[in-house]
Design an enzyme around this catalytic site. Structure first.
Site, mmCIF file in Angstrom:
data_model
loop_
_atom_site.group_PDB
_atom_site.id
_atom_site.type_symbol
_atom_site.label_atom_id
_atom_site.label_comp_id
_atom_site.label_asym_id
_atom_site.label_seq_id
_atom_site.Cartn_x
_atom_site.Cartn_y
_atom_site.Cartn_z
ATOM 1 N N VAL A 1 2.162 -11.448 2.119
ATOM 2 C CA VAL A 1 2.545 -12.444 1.122
ATOM 3 C C VAL A 1 3.688 -13.289 1.668
ATOM 4 O O VAL A 1 4.729 -12.759 2.072
ATOM 5 C CB VAL A 1 2.955 -11.776 -0.199
ATOM 6 C CG1 VAL A 1 3.431 -12.823 -1.203
ATOM 7 C CG2 VAL A 1 1.793 -10.971 -0.776
ATOM 8 N N THR B 1 11.609 14.383 -5.880
ATOM 9 C CA THR B 1 11.296 13.600 -7.078
ATOM 10 C C THR B 1 10.675 12.235 -6.780
ATOM 11 O O THR B 1 10.270 11.538 -7.712
ATOM 12 C CB THR B 1 12.571 13.371 -7.913
ATOM 13 O OG1 THR B 1 13.595 12.811 -7.077
ATOM 14 C CG2 THR B 1 13.070 14.673 -8.509
ATOM 15 N N LYS C 1 3.260 24.984 -2.640
ATOM 16 C CA LYS C 1 4.709 25.014 -2.798
ATOM 17 C C LYS C 1 5.061 25.644 -4.143
ATOM 18 O O LYS C 1 4.598 25.179 -5.188
ATOM 19 C CB LYS C 1 5.274 23.593 -2.713
ATOM 20 C CG LYS C 1 6.772 23.485 -2.969
ATOM 21 C CD LYS C 1 7.219 22.037 -2.881
ATOM 22 C CE LYS C 1 8.681 21.894 -3.261
ATOM 23 N NZ LYS C 1 9.119 20.489 -3.268
ATOM 24 N N ALA D 1 7.074 16.397 0.176
ATOM 25 C CA ALA D 1 7.172 17.495 -0.780
ATOM 26 C C ALA D 1 7.056 16.943 -2.192
ATOM 27 O O ALA D 1 7.537 15.855 -2.496
ATOM 28 C CB ALA D 1 8.500 18.227 -0.607
ATOM 29 N N TYR E 1 16.431 18.990 -22.858
ATOM 30 C CA TYR E 1 16.056 17.600 -23.059
ATOM 31 C C TYR E 1 14.785 17.521 -23.892
ATOM 32 O O TYR E 1 13.856 18.320 -23.724
ATOM 33 C CB TYR E 1 15.733 16.933 -21.718
ATOM 34 C CG TYR E 1 16.900 16.668 -20.817
ATOM 35 C CD1 TYR E 1 18.081 16.101 -21.295
ATOM 36 C CD2 TYR E 1 16.824 16.954 -19.458
ATOM 37 C CE1 TYR E 1 19.137 15.842 -20.448
ATOM 38 C CE2 TYR E 1 17.870 16.691 -18.597
ATOM 39 C CZ TYR E 1 19.030 16.133 -19.103
ATOM 40 O OH TYR E 1 20.075 15.869 -18.256
ATOM 41 N N VAL F 1 7.826 9.357 4.643
ATOM 42 C CA VAL F 1 8.441 10.635 5.027
ATOM 43 C C VAL F 1 8.472 11.616 3.855
ATOM 44 O O VAL F 1 8.764 12.778 4.038
ATOM 45 C CB VAL F 1 9.877 10.440 5.570
ATOM 46 C CG1 VAL F 1 9.851 9.615 6.830
ATOM 47 C CG2 VAL F 1 10.783 9.813 4.528
ATOM 48 N N GLY G 1 0.834 -1.202 0.000
ATOM 49 C CA GLY G 1 0.000 0.000 0.000
ATOM 50 C C GLY G 1 0.865 1.246 0.000
ATOM 51 O O GLY G 1 1.683 1.455 -0.894
ATOM 52 N N LEU H 1 9.562 2.798 -4.258
ATOM 53 C CA LEU H 1 10.885 2.412 -3.753
ATOM 54 C C LEU H 1 11.319 1.029 -4.216
ATOM 55 O O LEU H 1 12.511 0.730 -4.226
ATOM 56 C CB LEU H 1 10.893 2.469 -2.220
ATOM 57 C CG LEU H 1 10.629 3.850 -1.599
ATOM 58 C CD1 LEU H 1 10.608 3.745 -0.080
ATOM 59 C CD2 LEU H 1 11.670 4.857 -2.058
ATOM 60 N N VAL I 1 7.219 3.814 4.680
ATOM 61 C CA VAL I 1 8.263 4.809 4.899
ATOM 62 C C VAL I 1 7.632 6.157 5.238
ATOM 63 O O VAL I 1 7.915 6.766 6.257
ATOM 64 C CB VAL I 1 9.181 4.909 3.663
ATOM 65 C CG1 VAL I 1 10.177 6.051 3.826
ATOM 66 C CG2 VAL I 1 9.920 3.587 3.470
#
Length: 508
Positions: free
Chosen positions: A191, A350, A84, A56, A437, A53, A18, A339, A51
């Site tokens: 799992v 990012t 932001k 932003a 780019y 955290v 999740g 991740l 995680v």
């Protein structure tokens, strides 16, 4: 698509994990492909933490939310979000320096020549001032201002975009609610086994800790660093980029707000890394990213705590990571998003962008049948490009510096950078040009913000600038600077706008 039997279609998608990645994926698939009859299941265990955290974001998140029909005011109230307009970098070029990477342009181009070339020619003139003074979002950040961009393209108030700063632990439940309303089935469980099909090696089914078996046609791995499917089951491999980005630890700690929330994120460079400060409606998010080669955990936590603006709200929480990416983010019938696909430190916010980009490209290439060789190749090429170009932009921050006050900065300043970055730095150093780019996240204004913000001043400028008389250019610069200041002054107060449009309690 006619000609494909129902049993040969990709009918069932199973998302494992999740958190932000899992529920963003579920919401994206349900919103765009749910109406086609696609069956979407998400498996997660409340016993496994997230995680959570990364708070932003970049302006692309607004496009994602808009595309799947998220109401901005409801989303911001539910996630304690603030607006932001950019990221402030403190102590990066030299100790004591500060600049802002804005979500917008510097000045206005003239006859196809980017503005910074005109500024560069006269940058030593006493009345010209720093480049920051020609960016509307930078001035707004410095003065705590915010309002949505104008829809009139003739207005300077249309020359910027905005993102959000929000509580990631509140964002995932918000996306879960949206996903379940749109037909996603959530299964609580862990799992314990992954079954692969014979010769193909594709994932066939998953076994849960209570014995249930969940089958699917396409699987999305959102299990974080663990990479349950993409790595543990399929042995995909990992490209380690620690050579260029040696930070491998982070310690995070929220604190009370010290005042009205600023419309920007702050990244402050330290002895062996940097700390983030992310102002939310109800608190401030803080963390310290660092390299264990140059700093121990205890000193890292001390540095973080010493820089807090308010009273700590929790104990320090430590994270470990290896910067890099999977060698394939799509391998057989598994797509890694979040991740599980890779990690780049959150210096330029990012992380959620890469989740969003993974989802968007999956939707674009979503396969009709189990034969996904073509889609897999294109997806991996695209995501490799995204990761590599973000990597180069992050390395730029560390390498374009004059700091020589620690072993860490001496290493980063003198190290060999990727060839792709070296070529861009050489071109900019000679004449101020940044090659644009065709694909990739950070456009020319972003590179200009960091390069000039960190004192990497080019030797020359675009020769076409000399076509215009000096006095005319100086007059234009003065008028533009005054116009930017006046426009910023006309914008409303950020905290007041939050109170009116995003559920923020002004007394909080």
């Amino acid at each position: 698509m006619s000609g494909i039997d129902a049993e040969d279609r990709i009918n069932r998608v199973v998302i494992v994990g999740g958190g932000t990645a899992g529920w963003m994926t579920a919401a994206g698939l349900a919103s765009m492909l749910g109406p086609t009859g696609l069956e979407i299941t998400l498996i997660e265990s409340e016993a496994i933490g997230v995680v959570g955290v990364g708070e932003a974001t970049l302006p692309h998140i607004k496009q994602f939310n808009d595309t799947i029909g998220v109401n901005e005011a409801e989303f911001m109230a539910a996630t304690s979000a603030t607006f932001k307009l950019g990221i402030e970098f403190v102590n990066w070029g030299r100790k004591g320096d500060s600049y802002i990477h804005p979500f917008g342009e510097f000045g206005l181009p003239n006859d196809g020549v980017p503005f910074h070339h005109y500024w560069r020619k006269f940058s030593d003139h006493p009345e010209v001032g720093p480049l920051d003074e020609y960016s509307l979002p930078v001035i707004a950040c410095r003065n705590g201002k915010f309002q949505p961009p104008s829809e009139d393209p003739r207005s300077v108030l249309s020359t910027y975009r905005y993102a959000y700063q929000f509580d990631a632990l509140q964002y995932a439940p918000f996306m879960r609610t949206l996903s379940e309303k749109r037909g996603v089935t959530r299964i609580e469980g862990k799992v314990t086994d992954v079954s692969l099909k014979g010769e193909s090696g594709r994932v066939a089914s998953l076994t849960l800790d209570d014995g249930r078996e969940v089958s699917g046609d396409l699987f999305v791995d959102c299990t974080g660093f663990f990479g349950l499917l993409i790595e543990k089951a399929l042995k995909t491999g990992y490209d380690d980029w620690s050579e260029w980005l040696p930070a491998d630890r982070a310690v995070a700690m929220p604190c009370e707000s010290a005042g009205p929330p600023a419309p920007f994120t702050r990244a402050t460079a330290h002895e062996a890394g940097w700390s983030w400060r992310i102002p939310l409606q109800h608190r401030t998010g803080n963390g310290h990213v660092y390299s264990s080669q140059f700093l121990d955990d205890e000193k890292a936590a001390e540095t973080l705590i010493a820089g807090l603006d308010g009273k700590p709200l929790a104990d320090p929480r430590f994270l470990r990571f290896v910067t890099g990416k999977r060698r394939k983010l799509w391998n057989r019938n598994v797509v890694a998003i979040g991740l599980s696909g890779g990690f780049l430190e959150p210096l330029e916010s990012t992380s959620i962008y890469l989740i969003q980009e993974g989802i968007t490209k999956l939707l674009e290439l979503f396969p009709q049948t189990p034969d996904t060789v073509v889609e897999e190749r294109e997806y991996n090429h695209w995501m490799d490009l995204q990761f590599e170009r973000i990597r180069d932009f992050l390395v730029l921050h560390y390498n374009a510096t004059e700091r020589d006050d620690s072993d860490f900065w001496n290493h980063m300043r003198t190290m060999n950078v990727p060839d792709s970055l070296r070529e861009r730095l050489s071109l900019f150093g000679a004449n101020g040009h940044v090659s644009a780019y065709e694909h990739g996240l950070f456009l020319v204004p972003s590179w200009i913000a960091v390069l000039i913000g960190q004192r990497a001043m080019p030797s020359g400028y675009d020769a076409r600038v000399d076509r215009i008389p000096d006095e005319q250019v100086l007059q234009h610069l003065a008028g533009l600077k005054a116009h930017m200041a006046k426009a910023a002054a006309s914008m409303g107060d950020h905290a007041e706008y939050l109170a009116q449009h995003a559920g923020m309690d002004r007394a909080a």
